[in-house]
Design an enzyme around this catalytic site. Structure first.
Site, mmCIF file in Angstrom:
data_model
loop_
_atom_site.group_PDB
_atom_site.id
_atom_site.type_symbol
_atom_site.label_atom_id
_atom_site.label_comp_id
_atom_site.label_asym_id
_atom_site.label_seq_id
_atom_site.Cartn_x
_atom_site.Cartn_y
_atom_site.Cartn_z
ATOM 1 N N THR A 118 9.339 -56.722 -24.482
ATOM 2 C CA THR A 118 9.349 -57.696 -23.394
ATOM 3 C C THR A 118 8.889 -57.069 -22.088
ATOM 4 O O THR A 118 9.090 -55.865 -21.848
ATOM 5 C CB THR A 118 10.768 -58.264 -23.194
ATOM 6 N N TYR A 142 19.697 -56.877 -21.295
ATOM 7 C CA TYR A 142 18.691 -57.332 -22.257
ATOM 8 C C TYR A 142 17.440 -56.461 -22.182
ATOM 9 O O TYR A 142 16.968 -55.926 -23.193
ATOM 10 C CB TYR A 142 18.330 -58.793 -22.000
#
Length: 330
Positions: A118, A142
């Site tokens: 990501t 995250y």
């Protein structure tokens, strides 16, 4: 015989699109998913094996049954806010689950993995567009969990002769142009579905978080990439590993940003309905602009976005959500 690819999280949004792309390429995707967030009806292009990365025995069973040529690894928790309030859940699932997967691959002689990373590993960017060598300073658990996994992959490459491609996504959006699979999150955290739901009257409004950013219209700018283009990149990453065995970290984005107001305007144009919105304060940690430098994907994978213009993204998403959730929408 066609090669089999194990797809963890293949019952999810990006995973199901990738299974379709693998099948079109003549490969056999095997979905391994615990169905916490996945949907079994989205598994249409190969077998579904229900199981959890926390269970090494379940992993061994799948590797023994299918002998996959490679793994495409999507299975992860991905809600940023939840990662802040419950980081243990994210590190246990995302990091420990990946370690279990990698060790199962070692036990069964599977050496190639394509990892769903990501742009959140970059944190607040100091340069835009963001190149792959930009410092990685994630600002939430995250993003840190994904960065940890990138480091683990490199360590496993050096120690155990494994090979990987880590694909750093920007904003996945849109839906399968054929309407066979799409986005179905609960809760739905993403901007485009939220705006579509507001246009359809399923939400009272959509919030614009921040109107005073140093961007052309004052709202935050993001790089939206159509999920079918993402899926194509995963197939190309598999081909890259088969061809070169060279491990890489690669951005997946278009190199062009769209603002929140541009998304709202495009939704209004596609749906023919004004979108009710409310201006709100900025959210902590939201950068003004996140846009990829996409040249590495083009040069190494021969990849380019084909469906990622704003109208195609929103039209395919609108068609999907009308079919899936908005049966009374016009």
């Amino acid at each position: 015989m066609t090669a089999t690819i194990l797809v963890t999280g293949g019952a999810g949004y990006i995973g199901s699109h990738t299974c379709k792309a693998l099948s079109a390429r003549g490969l056999t995707p095997v979905t391994f998913d615990n169905l916490v967030y996945g949907h079994p009806d989205l598994v249409q292009w190969g077998p579904l094996e229900k199981g959890d990365l926390a269970d090494p025995t379940a992993l061994d069973t799948v590797f023994e049954r299918y002998a996959p040529r490679a793994v495409i690894h999507f299975a992860a928790y991905a809600y940023v806010g939840e990662s802040v309030s419950d980081p243990a859940r994210y590190y246990r699932n995302n990091v420990c689950g990946t370690l279990n997967l990698l060790d199962a691959m070692r036990r069964h002689g599977c050496r190639s993995i394509i990892f769903s990373s990501t742009c959140a590993t970059y944190g607040i960017p100091s340069a835009v567009p963001i190149p792959e060598n930009h410092p990685q300073r994630p600002i939430n658990p995250y993003g840190r969990s994904k960065l940890f996994i990138e480091h683990i992959l490199e360590d496993y490459r050096q120690a155990y002769d494994m090979r990987y491609v880590a694909l750093r996504y920007f904003n996945a959006a849109g839906a399968d142009p054929d309407g066979e699979t799409g986005e179905d999150h609960d809760p739905e955290p993403h901007l485009i579905p939220s705006v579509l739901f507001a246009a359809a009257g399923k939400r009272s409004h959509v919030d614009i978080f921040g109107t005073d950013y140093p961007t052309p219209d004052g709202t935050a700018v993001r790089d939206y990439i159509h999920v079918s283009d993402l899926a194509d990149a995963h197939v190309r990453a598999f081909d890259h590993l088969e061809r070169t065995a060279a491990s890489e970290c690669i951005n997946l984005g278009t190199g062009t940003g769209l603002s929140v107001r541009q998304i709202i305007d495009t939704v209004s144009n596609v749906t023919g309905t004004p979108v009710p919105f409310r201006e709100a304060e900025r959210r902590p940690g939201d950068p003004p602009e996140l846009v990829a430098e996409p040249e590495k994907a083009r040069n190494l994978l021969g990849w380019q976005s084909r469906h990622s213009d704003a109208e195609t993204i929103i039209r395919t998403a609108w068609n999907w959500h009308r079919k899936r959730h908005l049966h009374n929408a016009k």
